[in-house]
Scaffold this active site. Structure first.
Site, PDB file in Angstrom:
ATOM      1  N   LYS A  62     -58.139  80.478  74.856  1.00  0.00           N
ATOM      2  CA  LYS A  62     -57.304  80.456  73.645  1.00  0.00           C
ATOM      3  C   LYS A  62     -57.734  79.325  72.712  1.00  0.00           C
ATOM      4  O   LYS A  62     -57.820  79.520  71.500  1.00  0.00           O
ATOM      5  CB  LYS A  62     -55.827  80.263  74.054  1.00  0.00           C
ATOM      6  CG  LYS A  62     -54.924  79.773  72.929  1.00  0.00           C
ATOM      7  CD  LYS A  62     -53.484  79.679  73.346  1.00  0.00           C
ATOM      8  CE  LYS A  62     -52.862  78.328  73.472  1.00  0.00           C
ATOM      9  NZ  LYS A  62     -52.984  77.334  72.433  1.00  0.00           N
ATOM     10  N   ASN A  63     -58.006  78.162  73.285  1.00  0.00           N
ATOM     11  CA  ASN A  63     -58.279  77.002  72.433  1.00  0.00           C
ATOM     12  C   ASN A  63     -59.724  76.937  71.942  1.00  0.00           C
ATOM     13  O   ASN A  63     -60.126  75.947  71.336  1.00  0.00           O
ATOM     14  CB  ASN A  63     -57.855  75.711  73.152  1.00  0.00           C
ATOM     15  CG  ASN A  63     -56.336  75.650  73.272  1.00  0.00           C
ATOM     16  OD1 ASN A  63     -55.624  76.409  72.613  1.00  0.00           O
ATOM     17  ND2 ASN A  63     -55.836  74.775  74.126  1.00  0.00           N
ATOM     18  N   ARG A 136     -50.929  76.003  65.070  1.00  0.00           N
ATOM     19  CA  ARG A 136     -51.520  74.788  64.518  1.00  0.00           C
ATOM     20  C   ARG A 136     -52.911  75.046  63.928  1.00  0.00           C
ATOM     21  O   ARG A 136     -53.511  74.175  63.322  1.00  0.00           O
ATOM     22  CB  ARG A 136     -51.614  73.702  65.602  1.00  0.00           C
ATOM     23  CG  ARG A 136     -50.247  73.319  66.121  1.00  0.00           C
ATOM     24  CD  ARG A 136     -50.281  72.098  66.968  1.00  0.00           C
ATOM     25  NE  ARG A 136     -50.738  70.919  66.271  1.00  0.00           N
ATOM     26  CZ  ARG A 136     -50.019  70.227  65.389  1.00  0.00           C
ATOM     27  NH1 ARG A 136     -48.807  70.610  65.086  1.00  0.00           N
ATOM     28  NH2 ARG A 136     -50.524  69.149  64.812  1.00  0.00           N
ATOM     29  N   CYS A 160     -46.530  74.244  69.745  1.00  0.00           N
ATOM     30  CA  CYS A 160     -45.458  73.897  70.667  1.00  0.00           C
ATOM     31  C   CYS A 160     -44.826  72.553  70.333  1.00  0.00           C
ATOM     32  O   CYS A 160     -45.481  71.654  69.830  1.00  0.00           O
ATOM     33  CB  CYS A 160     -46.012  73.878  72.091  1.00  0.00           C
ATOM     34  SG  CYS A 160     -46.285  75.537  72.690  1.00  0.00           S
ATOM     35  N   ASP A 362     -52.549  70.174  79.663  1.00  0.00           N
ATOM     36  CA  ASP A 362     -52.010  71.535  79.786  1.00  0.00           C
ATOM     37  C   ASP A 362     -52.009  72.051  81.233  1.00  0.00           C
ATOM     38  O   ASP A 362     -51.448  73.108  81.513  1.00  0.00           O
ATOM     39  CB  ASP A 362     -52.822  72.498  78.902  1.00  0.00           C
ATOM     40  CG  ASP A 362     -52.898  71.997  77.490  1.00  0.00           C
ATOM     41  OD1 ASP A 362     -51.935  72.171  76.749  1.00  0.00           O
ATOM     42  OD2 ASP A 362     -53.928  71.384  77.117  1.00  0.00           O
ATOM     43  N   VAL A 384     -51.517  62.033  77.078  1.00  0.00           N
ATOM     44  CA  VAL A 384     -52.007  62.721  75.874  1.00  0.00           C
ATOM     45  C   VAL A 384     -50.860  62.979  74.888  1.00  0.00           C
ATOM     46  O   VAL A 384     -50.991  62.728  73.688  1.00  0.00           O
ATOM     47  CB  VAL A 384     -52.725  64.035  76.236  1.00  0.00           C
ATOM     48  CG1 VAL A 384     -53.228  64.748  74.980  1.00  0.00           C
ATOM     49  CG2 VAL A 384     -53.899  63.758  77.179  1.00  0.00           C
TER      50      VAL A 384
END
Ligand code: EPU
Length: 489
Positions: A62-63, A136, A160, A362, A384
């Site tokens: 996804k990222n 984002r 989020c 994550d 983080v």
């Protein structure tokens, strides 16, 4: 209000107005009240206590895929991206590209997209605002749109609710390249009247997004850019691969230094992205917490080394299956990693989340559910994000014993200890988890709620599960494949 109904996050397509986007004040989403909960049909009923067993597959990260889609804006010919997961973030970027004139069509295989930027054009504020508050990624449109159009409008950002999530590094970097940024209540208006020029710039913290911002801007800026203290996550390296395929010149030096030689023109790419290491680790944690056995096809060992070390230290077992390419009379085999609970007790661990190559933030929430089953005191120091432990109160409502602290309970003091945030957790285990009604606060915490419900005895109701579709493709089908007893009421 229900005691466990703490926060509601990632509000989807809901435009909101914001005064300053530089340092955004953290606003907690409104809690669901009992009536709202009773009325929502966005709920999954989870009959827990059954080990997850079986095989699932993860697709492109996804990222990475969302950033690779943005990169297509920079080319002068179509790009082809393969193995995209069907998740909401991809749809949001597809929509934003569409309103900017990029023709996005399905490719010739499942999960493939063709992105044609031949007719990039300005979009109206209204068209762009349809996508406000949902992701984002729009902030990464700045550089490419400035290159293509000379101006850009960026709506209110979503994503989020895991802390304030400022964009000051992004804006500072864009100004270094020569962009002007005009902050208005409806969003950011950017222009580059004198073009964008290479610069020397050091990030205050190795931010993933800000590093991507610099890459996507520097590749076509005039001259050389040197970025120090850059993030070097595998998704960033894969984005660099995409940009290189497009014709960019990018050197990754040691010590987090990236040097980019701007070029006047880039072309389209064809790319198969790295697999989603966050999703892979989430299913691994689910296998451990439910005392199950899950094979994650597509999972890549090299990208998950730090996770695998912790997984083994906790007492989980795994086996890496290497991919075998097809040959004559041999269909070949897709690689992956099998994760399982070997029986007996799990062991407590101490871990700190960190930028790559550290333990990903994550990975933290899903693994903490498994840590509630480990004997002794586990320590998690989140370095983080300053507010990424709020979800633990829901686990406590299910019988877990987790205390959160303002102190840095890791080896090294982090940015948040001095700023008085509850960012360390001590998990005392093992705890027998019992069913509860839960409201999902954000994507990763949401998956951890789901795991907790699967591991607990009894029937839980998990509200707000659609949020999980932001980052986990077909998670309900995958749960069914793994033998979970879940149903929509
Ligand atoms: N930060 C600033 N100013 C900035 C940018 C970041 O202070 O201008 C701070 C953040 O507040 C945070 C830290 O720097 O404390 C790291 O943020 P980063 O910029 O690295 O995160 P991001 O790019 O916004 C991406 C992922 C996140 C993932 C982080 C860290 C995407 C779309 N999101 O966010 O993924 O947690 O990197 O690896 O790539 C998720 O997938 O659920 C998710 C939240």
């Amino acid at each position: 209000m229900l005691p466990w109904a703490t926060t509601r996050g990632c509000p989807g397509h809901r435009p909101r107005h914001r005064g300053s986007q530089d340092i955004q004040p953290h606003r907690y989403p409104a809690p669901l009240d009992a009536l709202e909960v009773a009325l929502t049909d966005d709920v999954l009923v989870v009959h827990g206590g059954t080990p997850l067993e079986g095989r699932i597959r993860v697709r492109g990260a996804k990222n990475l895929v969302s950033k690779a889609m943005v990169a297509a804006l920079l080319g002068d010919s179509p790009s082809r991206l393969y193995d995209l997961p069907k998740i909401r973030d991809v749809e949001v970027v597809r929509g934003l590209l569409g309103v900017h004139g990029v023709k996005v069509t399905d490719g010739d295989e499942d999960g493939a997209l063709v992105l044609d930027p031949a007719n990039v054009e300005s979009a109206s504020t209204d068209q762009i605002n349809v996508h406000a508050g949902s992701s984002r990624i729009p902030i990464l449109f700045c550089g490419p749109l400035l290159h293509r159009l000379g101006h850009a409008f960026i709506p209110d950002l979503g994503g989020c609710h895991i802390g304030p999530r400022p964009i000051d590094f992004h804006l500072q970097a864009l100004r270094e390249f020569g962009a002007t940024v005009d902050k208005q209540p409806e969003g950011l208006h950017l222009s580059a009247p004198n073009g964008l020029h290479g610069t020397k710039f050091a990030l205050p913290y190795p931010s993933v997004g800000a590093t991507e911002q610099v890459l996507l801007t520097a590749v076509m800026a005039e001259g050389v850019t040197e970025l120090r203290n850059a993030a070097v996550e595998p998704e960033i390296v894969d984005l660099i691969c995409v940009l290189q395929k497009m014709g960019a010149i990018i050197k990754v030096h040691t010590d987090r230094v990236i040097e980019i030689q701007g070029v006047p023109k880039l072309h389209g790419y064809s790319h198969r992205p790295i697999p989603d290491r966050i999703e892979a680790a989430s299913w691994a944690a689910a296998a451990l917490a439910t005392r199950g056995h899950v094979e994650v096809l597509g999972a890549e060992q090299a990208d998950m080394m730090t996770f695998l070390n912790i997984f083994r230290s906790v007492g989980g077992e795994y086996e890496v299956t290497d991919a075998r390419p097809p040959r004559l009379n041999d269909p070949g085999q897709e690689g992956g990693i099998r994760f399982w609970h070997p029986g007996g007790e799990l062991k407590s661990v101490a871990l700190e989340t960190d930028v790559h190559p550290g333990f990903m933030t994550d990975w933290q929430q899903p693994l903490v559910v498994a840590l509630t089953q480990a004997r002794g005191l586990s320590i998690v120091h989140e370095t983080v994000y300053e507010q990424r432990l709020g979800y633990t109160s829901a686990l406590n409502s299910m019988g877990a014993n987790i205390q959160v602290y303002r102190d840095c309970l890791g080896g090294t003091p982090c940015r948040f200890g001095r700023r008085n945030f509850k960012h360390s957790a001590v998990i005392a285990g093992p705890s027998k988890l019992h069913a509860a009604d839960l409201v999902i606060p954000d994507l990763r915490a949401g998956f951890s709620h789901l795991i907790a419900a699967l591991a607990a005895e009894g029937t839980s109701r998990v509200y707000g599960v659609d949020l999980i579709n932001r980052g986990y493709e077909d998670f309900e089908a995958k749960l069914a494949d793994l033998g979970a007893h879940v149903e929509r009421p």
